[in-house]
Design a protein around this motif. Structure first.
Motif, mmCIF file in Angstrom:
data_model
loop_
_atom_site.group_PDB
_atom_site.id
_atom_site.type_symbol
_atom_site.label_atom_id
_atom_site.label_comp_id
_atom_site.label_asym_id
_atom_site.label_seq_id
_atom_site.Cartn_x
_atom_site.Cartn_y
_atom_site.Cartn_z
ATOM 1 N N TRP A 49 86.986 -39.300 10.902
ATOM 2 C CA TRP A 49 87.419 -40.629 11.348
ATOM 3 C C TRP A 49 88.843 -40.952 10.934
ATOM 4 O O TRP A 49 89.487 -41.815 11.510
ATOM 5 N N ILE A 50 89.374 -40.235 9.933
ATOM 6 C CA ILE A 50 90.760 -40.477 9.534
ATOM 7 C C ILE A 50 91.722 -39.574 10.309
ATOM 8 O O ILE A 50 92.913 -39.573 10.060
ATOM 9 N N GLY A 51 91.185 -38.800 11.260
ATOM 10 C CA GLY A 51 92.039 -38.008 12.133
ATOM 11 C C GLY A 51 92.378 -36.630 11.618
ATOM 12 O O GLY A 51 93.207 -35.937 12.195
ATOM 13 N N LEU A 52 91.748 -36.203 10.522
ATOM 14 C CA LEU A 52 92.012 -34.887 9.966
ATOM 15 C C LEU A 52 90.872 -33.935 10.319
ATOM 16 O O LEU A 52 89.743 -34.369 10.553
ATOM 17 N N PRO A 53 91.124 -32.610 10.362
ATOM 18 C CA PRO A 53 90.072 -31.658 10.730
ATOM 19 C C PRO A 53 88.875 -31.751 9.805
ATOM 20 O O PRO A 53 89.005 -32.035 8.622
ATOM 21 N N ASP A 54 87.702 -31.476 10.362
ATOM 22 C CA ASP A 54 86.463 -31.557 9.602
ATOM 23 C C ASP A 54 85.820 -30.178 9.466
ATOM 24 O O ASP A 54 84.607 -30.033 9.517
ATOM 25 N N ASN A 55 86.665 -29.146 9.328
ATOM 26 C CA ASN A 55 86.181 -27.773 9.174
ATOM 27 C C ASN A 55 85.263 -27.355 10.315
ATOM 28 O O ASN A 55 84.350 -26.555 10.150
ATOM 29 N N TYR A 56 85.524 -27.964 11.499
ATOM 30 C CA TYR A 56 84.825 -27.602 12.719
ATOM 31 C C TYR A 56 83.325 -27.840 12.660
ATOM 32 O O TYR A 56 82.554 -27.239 13.382
ATOM 33 N N ARG A 57 82.883 -28.705 11.760
ATOM 34 C CA ARG A 57 81.494 -29.152 11.800
ATOM 35 C C ARG A 57 81.410 -30.308 12.778
ATOM 36 O O ARG A 57 82.340 -31.078 12.939
ATOM 37 N N GLN A 58 80.239 -30.425 13.431
ATOM 38 C CA GLN A 58 80.057 -31.566 14.323
ATOM 39 C C GLN A 58 80.031 -32.835 13.476
ATOM 40 O O GLN A 58 79.232 -32.976 12.575
ATOM 41 N N ASN A 59 80.931 -33.758 13.774
ATOM 42 C CA ASN A 59 81.038 -34.964 12.964
ATOM 43 C C ASN A 59 81.037 -36.180 13.890
ATOM 44 O O ASN A 59 81.991 -36.418 14.598
ATOM 45 N N ASP A 60 79.942 -36.918 13.885
ATOM 46 C CA ASP A 60 79.816 -38.071 14.755
ATOM 47 C C ASP A 60 80.555 -39.245 14.143
ATOM 48 O O ASP A 60 80.118 -39.822 13.152
ATOM 49 N N VAL A 61 81.675 -39.595 14.747
ATOM 50 C CA VAL A 61 82.495 -40.698 14.227
ATOM 51 C C VAL A 61 82.214 -41.993 14.976
ATOM 52 O O VAL A 61 82.828 -43.021 14.701
ATOM 53 N N THR A 62 81.297 -41.940 15.933
ATOM 54 C CA THR A 62 81.037 -43.119 16.760
ATOM 55 C C THR A 62 80.520 -44.296 15.941
ATOM 56 O O THR A 62 80.925 -45.438 16.152
ATOM 57 N N LYS A 63 79.626 -44.036 14.982
ATOM 58 C CA LYS A 63 79.066 -45.113 14.166
ATOM 59 C C LYS A 63 80.163 -45.823 13.392
ATOM 60 O O LYS A 63 80.174 -47.053 13.295
ATOM 61 N N ILE A 64 81.102 -45.042 12.860
ATOM 62 C CA ILE A 64 82.205 -45.635 12.111
ATOM 63 C C ILE A 64 83.079 -46.470 13.040
ATOM 64 O O ILE A 64 83.527 -47.564 12.690
ATOM 65 N N ALA A 65 83.317 -45.955 14.258
ATOM 66 C CA ALA A 65 84.136 -46.694 15.223
ATOM 67 C C ALA A 65 83.470 -48.001 15.621
ATOM 68 O O ALA A 65 84.148 -49.028 15.778
ATOM 69 N N VAL A 66 82.147 -47.980 15.782
ATOM 70 C CA VAL A 66 81.416 -49.207 16.125
ATOM 71 C C VAL A 66 81.555 -50.223 14.999
ATOM 72 O O VAL A 66 81.816 -51.414 15.231
ATOM 73 N N ILE A 67 81.396 -49.761 13.756
ATOM 74 C CA ILE A 67 81.506 -50.647 12.596
ATOM 75 C C ILE A 67 82.915 -51.234 12.501
ATOM 76 O O ILE A 67 83.098 -52.437 12.265
ATOM 77 N N MET A 68 83.929 -50.393 12.717
ATOM 78 C CA MET A 68 85.311 -50.857 12.617
ATOM 79 C C MET A 68 85.648 -51.847 13.729
ATOM 80 O O MET A 68 86.364 -52.830 13.506
ATOM 81 N N THR A 69 85.117 -51.586 14.929
ATOM 82 C CA THR A 69 85.351 -52.513 16.040
ATOM 83 C C THR A 69 84.699 -53.861 15.750
ATOM 84 O O THR A 69 85.309 -54.919 15.951
ATOM 85 N N ALA A 70 83.453 -53.812 15.268
ATOM 86 C CA ALA A 70 82.745 -55.053 14.925
ATOM 87 C C ALA A 70 83.460 -55.787 13.794
ATOM 88 O O ALA A 70 83.569 -57.023 13.809
#
Length: 200
Positions: A55-76
């Motif tokens: 979510w901070i825009g840096l690589p996540d060692n190519y693991r699947q990382n769902d950032v949608t929940k964080i984006a929803v929280i930040m938008t809210a």
């Protein structure tokens, strides 16, 4: 591994699939147009999920990382804080108008810096992944394009990292693609290097 029966996605390397202003290529009501227009962070999160980025825009060692929940929280949180700043504080009279404006200015400045930084980083990551060279403002193209046209950049990144001619878009999945669709992005530089090393 692509699921059996799923056609391969069509990705062009070395060039953008569509121009920055090709946002209506798939129609006025396509998720790749509607989501960034209404909720830019959620559109950004779909690209980040596809590119396997934190979510901070840096690589996540190519693991699947769902950032949608964080984006929803930040938008809210963004909507909530802005509403509280100008409405609830007036009712309860917790702070002066100057304090309200200060809270509003600081919070939104941080939010905008986070947003623009991540869009810029992600554009560069996608550009490198697809071997797209800079055309202008060499060395700073990603920033030069993102700052005035950030929403259009997100729309372009969504189109670049999916094959909407083969698969429909989705508003309600973390990747912006139908459930079960495997994403065949071009190999990253790190993946290519690892593959080359394994041959020795």
């Amino acid at each position: 591994v692509r699921p059996k029966g799923q056609p391969p996605m069509n990705f062009l390397s070395g060039t953008w699939k569509t121009s920055l202003f090709g946002f209506l290529k798939h129609g006025l009501f396509h998720p790749a147009f509607v989501l960034p227009l209404v909720f830019p962070l959620l559109g950004l999160s779909q690209v980040m999920t596809r590119m396997k980025t934190k979510w901070i825009g840096l690589p996540d060692n190519y693991r699947q990382n769902d950032v949608t929940k964080i984006a929803v929280i930040m938008t809210a949180a963004w909507i909530g804080v802005n509403c509280l700043t100008f409405y609830l504080t007036r009712i309860v009279v917790l702070c002066s108008l100057d304090a309200q404006l200060a809270i509003f200015a600081v919070f939104n400045t941080v939010s905008i810096l986070y947003y623009l930084t991540n869009v810029t980083r992600l554009r560069r990551k996608v550009r490198m992944r697809f071997s797209i060279s800079e055309k202008s403002c060499t060395g700073f193209e990603d920033s030069c394009v993102t700052i005035p046209f950030s929403i259009l950049v997100i729309m372009q990144l969504l189109r670049q990292t999916a094959d909407y001619d083969t698969h429909s878009g989705s508003l309600f999945t973390s990747s912006g693609l139908p459930v079960g669709v495997h994403l065949d992005l071009p190999p990253s530089i790190d993946d290519t290097a690892s593959s080359s090393m394994s041959e020795f």
